[in-house]
Design an enzyme around this catalytic site. Sequence first.
Site, PDB file in Angstrom:
ATOM      1  N   HIS A 243       2.976   3.406   6.398  1.00 43.40           N
ATOM      2  CA  HIS A 243       2.679   4.317   5.908  1.00 43.40           C
ATOM      3  C   HIS A 243       1.692   5.583   6.709  1.00 43.40           C
ATOM      4  CE1 HIS A 243       4.773   3.285   2.060  1.00 43.40           C
ATOM      5  NE2 HIS A 243       4.731   2.845   2.352  1.00 43.40           N
TER       6      HIS A 243
ATOM      7  N   ASN B 236       7.084   4.272  -3.714  1.00 45.11           N
ATOM      8  CA  ASN B 236       8.416   4.942  -2.480  1.00 45.11           C
ATOM      9  C   ASN B 236       9.599   5.894  -2.942  1.00 45.11           C
ATOM     10  OD1 ASN B 236       7.080   3.223  -0.745  1.00 45.11           O
ATOM     11  ND2 ASN B 236       7.805   1.459  -1.668  1.00 45.11           N
TER      12      ASN B 236
ATOM     13  N   TYR C  80      -5.308  -1.671  -1.498  1.00 45.56           N
ATOM     14  CA  TYR C  80      -5.116  -0.333  -0.713  1.00 45.56           C
ATOM     15  C   TYR C  80      -6.825   0.438  -0.891  1.00 45.56           C
ATOM     16  CZ  TYR C  80      -0.515   0.440  -0.571  1.00 45.56           C
ATOM     17  OH  TYR C  80       1.191   0.512  -0.288  1.00 45.56           O
TER      18      TYR C  80
END
Length: 487
Positions: free
Chosen positions: A55, A127, A337
């Site tokens: 990303h 997404n 993350y």
Amino acid sequence: MAKRPTLTTTSGMPVADNQNSITAGPRGPVLMQDFHLLERMAHQNRERIPERTVHAKGSAAYGTLTITHDITQYTKAKALQKGKKTDAFLRFSTVAGERGAADAERDVRGFALRFYTEEGNWDIVGNNTPVFFIRDPLKFPDFIHTQKRHPRTNMRSPTAMWDFWSLSPESLHQVTILMSDRGLPQSYRNVDGFGSHTYSFINDRNVRHWVKFHFKTMQGIKNWTNAEAAQKVAYDRETHQRDLFDSIETGDFPKWKFSVQIMPESDVDKHRYNPFDLTKVWPHADYPLIEVGILELNRNPTNYFAEVEQAALAPSNIVPGIGHSPDKVLQARVFSYADAHRYRVGVNAHQLPVNRPQAEVNDYHIDGAMRLESKPYPDAYYEPNSFDGPLEDHSFHEPPLRITGDATRYDHRDGNDDYRQPGELFRLMTADQKQQLFNNIKDAMDGVPPKIVYRQLVHFYRADPAYGAGVANALSVDFKPGMVAAE
């Protein structure tokens, strides 16, 4: 005319000359005592932080989430009470390309949302698709390696992609979406967004429900063919960024209808599919969409690097009334993350304005690079303490989650039907959409060894014979599923 501000160093000292270095004579050399020169050069050397592993190419905007319907029977989250308005931040992205990649590439689009609630930041890092390529997080690094550059050629490798997919039948659902017309959206305003994972809602009676998040674009779904996208890329690599920025600047604010699917906790074992499997959807016939509110984007960032590149969204950021689930990939992302942000931006990334909660923050973290603030309780830098430091509150406990089974490495492909839902999706497509799917797969398989092509064709046939036949015909290969066994 207003007086212009005086240029200073980062310490605030006024700069007398920003055009000429300090040198020994007009021809030099440069003196080490020119700290202003050294500061500028050293800062420039550090102007780029490591780009996101995935990303990397993204666009973002701020907005508001307005709750229009009452769902308090499912969640006590204050941001989801009817009539509530909450500041939001939404970062769109492509998955595979680097920061310089073109926007109009066939790829999944990231849809990463942050809500600055009164109870803390709530992030949904999803997404534009309701499923993903894998269901076990152990395979995520391998999958991403296939989407990046080959270590020898330094080019993208269709062979690596299709080799991995053909050996991972659970990927077929997402591959079908990626290769369909929806794999090439015209803009970020024309995509739906999904939380993709299963999360949990907890109400004021401490009852848990499972939930999936949906954001349906109110601008309509619009896509490009490969040829149309190639024409756009030839003239503009920033099509999606330009469209999003310009639409907001001109007051054409994009909106999404926010809905949820709700599953009672007791329904988990009632279906042929695992509700926590990231490669599966919940059929709307079983769990229809429940409308919640409207998400609107209405303000562009003022500095891309500060607010978009340094944005650190993570699914570990939840608030009371919202929780996680046994989804294996989600549980790994809860760690990965936040850890990626600690590496990429720094251990104090949460103190940057775009990441700073609007709610009061009281923790026992100290020090670390780029620490921006001190604590209001300097003597209470550990816990427990006798100096009025923040205390835990047991009222925020989630209800216990019942788990069973022996600890081992279970085969996530054993007994899973990875063909039913891709087949159902294929049969929902129009004749034109099916033909686009066949052609897109043909283009994407260019140069892939026949063994891998045949292996993947088996998966298409198993989802629907017409699916396999259509791709085989587009590839001009004479193939029947009995010619090879899927590995």
